[in-house]
Design an enzyme around this catalytic site. Sequence first.
Site, PDB file in Angstrom:
ATOM      1  N   GLY A 129      30.486  47.259  17.147  1.00  0.00           N
ATOM      2  CA  GLY A 129      30.872  48.167  16.066  1.00  0.00           C
ATOM      3  C   GLY A 129      29.705  48.655  15.228  1.00  0.00           C
ATOM      4  CG  MET A 146      30.969  52.747  18.564  1.00  0.00           C
ATOM      5  SD  MET A 146      30.306  51.954  17.106  1.00  0.00           S
ATOM      6  CE  MET A 146      28.945  51.030  17.792  1.00  0.00           C
ATOM      7  CG  ASP A 174      25.861  51.412  21.190  1.00  0.00           C
ATOM      8  OD1 ASP A 174      26.374  50.657  22.039  1.00  0.00           O
ATOM      9  OD2 ASP A 174      24.736  51.204  20.695  1.00  0.00           O
ATOM     10  CB  SER A 184      21.209  50.913  20.882  1.00  0.00           C
ATOM     11  OG  SER A 184      22.230  51.529  20.107  1.00  0.00           O
ATOM     12  CG  MET A 190      31.912  49.373  22.078  1.00  0.00           C
ATOM     13  SD  MET A 190      30.560  49.194  20.924  1.00  0.00           S
ATOM     14  CE  MET A 190      29.486  50.490  21.513  1.00  0.00           C
ATOM     15  N   GLY A 232      22.385  46.258  13.491  1.00  0.00           N
ATOM     16  CA  GLY A 232      21.803  45.494  12.388  1.00  0.00           C
ATOM     17  C   GLY A 232      22.440  44.149  12.089  1.00  0.00           C
ATOM     18  CG  HIS A 252      22.833  50.806  24.921  1.00  0.00           C
ATOM     19  ND1 HIS A 252      23.443  50.208  26.001  1.00  0.00           N
ATOM     20  CD2 HIS A 252      23.594  50.514  23.846  1.00  0.00           C
ATOM     21  CE1 HIS A 252      24.539  49.573  25.600  1.00  0.00           C
ATOM     22  NE2 HIS A 252      24.658  49.753  24.284  1.00  0.00           N
ATOM     23  N   GLY A 307      18.645  48.165  18.940  1.00  0.00           N
ATOM     24  CA  GLY A 307      18.815  49.348  18.101  1.00  0.00           C
ATOM     25  C   GLY A 307      17.908  49.293  16.889  1.00  0.00           C
ATOM     26  CB  SER A 308      18.222  47.591  13.609  1.00  0.00           C
ATOM     27  OG  SER A 308      18.685  46.390  14.154  1.00  0.00           O
ATOM     28  CG  HIS A 317      28.456  49.515  24.991  1.00  0.00           C
ATOM     29  ND1 HIS A 317      27.892  48.736  23.992  1.00  0.00           N
ATOM     30  CD2 HIS A 317      29.646  48.926  25.303  1.00  0.00           C
ATOM     31  CE1 HIS A 317      28.709  47.741  23.707  1.00  0.00           C
ATOM     32  NE2 HIS A 317      29.781  47.836  24.475  1.00  0.00           N
ATOM     33  CG  ASP A 368      24.654  45.950  22.875  1.00  0.00           C
ATOM     34  OD1 ASP A 368      23.907  46.047  21.884  1.00  0.00           O
ATOM     35  OD2 ASP A 368      25.478  46.832  23.196  1.00  0.00           O
ATOM     36  CG  MET A 387      29.664  43.121  23.267  1.00  0.00           C
ATOM     37  SD  MET A 387      28.456  44.449  23.029  1.00  0.00           S
ATOM     38  CE  MET A 387      28.087  44.344  21.268  1.00  0.00           C
ATOM     39  N   GLY A 391      21.732  42.218  17.882  1.00  0.00           N
ATOM     40  CA  GLY A 391      20.902  41.229  17.187  1.00  0.00           C
ATOM     41  C   GLY A 391      19.625  40.867  17.936  1.00  0.00           C
TER      42      GLY A 391
HETATM   43  C1  DX5 Z   1      26.969  47.352  18.644  1.00  0.00           C
HETATM   44  C2  DX5 Z   1      26.260  48.152  19.705  1.00  0.00           C
HETATM   45  C3  DX5 Z   1      24.821  47.869  19.858  1.00  0.00           C
HETATM   46  C4  DX5 Z   1      23.999  48.098  18.626  1.00  0.00           C
HETATM   47  C5  DX5 Z   1      22.911  47.083  18.613  1.00  0.00           C
HETATM   48  O1  DX5 Z   1      28.339  47.505  18.796  1.00  0.00           O
HETATM   49  O2  DX5 Z   1      26.872  47.940  20.978  1.00  0.00           O
HETATM   50  O3  DX5 Z   1      24.273  48.558  20.991  1.00  0.00           O
HETATM   51  O4  DX5 Z   1      23.407  49.360  18.580  1.00  0.00           O
HETATM   52  O5  DX5 Z   1      22.242  47.187  17.419  1.00  0.00           O
HETATM   53  P1  DX5 Z   1      21.192  46.110  16.934  1.00  0.00           P
HETATM   54  O6  DX5 Z   1      20.122  46.038  17.996  1.00  0.00           O
HETATM   55  O7  DX5 Z   1      20.709  46.644  15.644  1.00  0.00           O
HETATM   56  O8  DX5 Z   1      21.925  44.804  16.828  1.00  0.00           O
HETATM   57 ZN    ZN Z   2      25.931  48.814  22.845  1.00  0.00          ZN
END
Ligand code: DX5
Ligand code: ZN
Length: 227
Positions: A151, A44, A42, A15, A76, A154, A40, A206-207, A74, A184, A146, A186
């Site tokens: 949102g 928002m 995101d 992500s 949101m 991390g 991916h 992501g992180s 994705h 998706d 999810m 953590g």
């Molecule tokens: C959160 C996103 C995720 C996010 C995951 O709303 O949908 O895709 O980037 O980030 P990590 O992998 O850091 O939890």
């Molecule tokens: Zn996502």
Amino acid sequence: MVKTKPKSKAIIAPSILSADFSKLGLQIREVIRAGCSWIHLDIMDNHFVPNLTFGPPIVSTLRKVSTKAFFDAHLMVEHPETLIEPFAVAGVQNLTVHQETCVDNLAVVLREIRSNGMQCGVSIKPDTSLETVRPFFAEIDLLLIMTVEPGFGGQSLIPSCLNKIREARKIREEKHHKFKIQADGGINASTAGLVVASGADILVAGSAVFNGKSVAENIDALLSQIS
Ligand code: DX5
Ligand code: ZN
């Protein structure tokens, strides 16, 4: 002798939410070089979730970095139906909408995504039951479960969400559905194994991909847990 990497039981979809936004193109090249084919995205809107990211113009610019990468958006956002065509034009291959934003029109929205030439996915937040999307299992290409509140990157994975992954996998086997299960939020080297063992096919990270060590080292660390 050329050393081949062991086959992974799931794929990693980095992500770019956690990437360095000042060099997004470079960061996408890095994950592709490290062996990832999915990106991916995101999206928002600061309404459905309290954060604001990017839209079709940036996605269309990123498309120029790689014509082959699979762009997995994705959404949101409230009223995702207004963004279907713009994201198709921008070069997205899979568009996932949230069930919570399409309570009355999910069937129509999914059909519209397909008729714009994209694969379609549906996502549920941690407190939304699997039953809300079960009637659409024959229609979707992807079910995004999810594992944190949407949102922000991390956050820590919510363990109870793994039950939904197990249940979705069980139903998919029993009914011979074809959708992929994506998790998706953590996901890192400590949680990836558990998420795959629960039944996920695609892990969004992501992180765990963009923070800390190099992107290549981070992806190898994730893959070593699921191979
Ligand atoms: C959160 C996103 C995720 C996010 C995951 O709303 O949908 O895709 O980037 O980030 P990590 O992998 O850091 O939890
Ligand atoms: Zn996502």
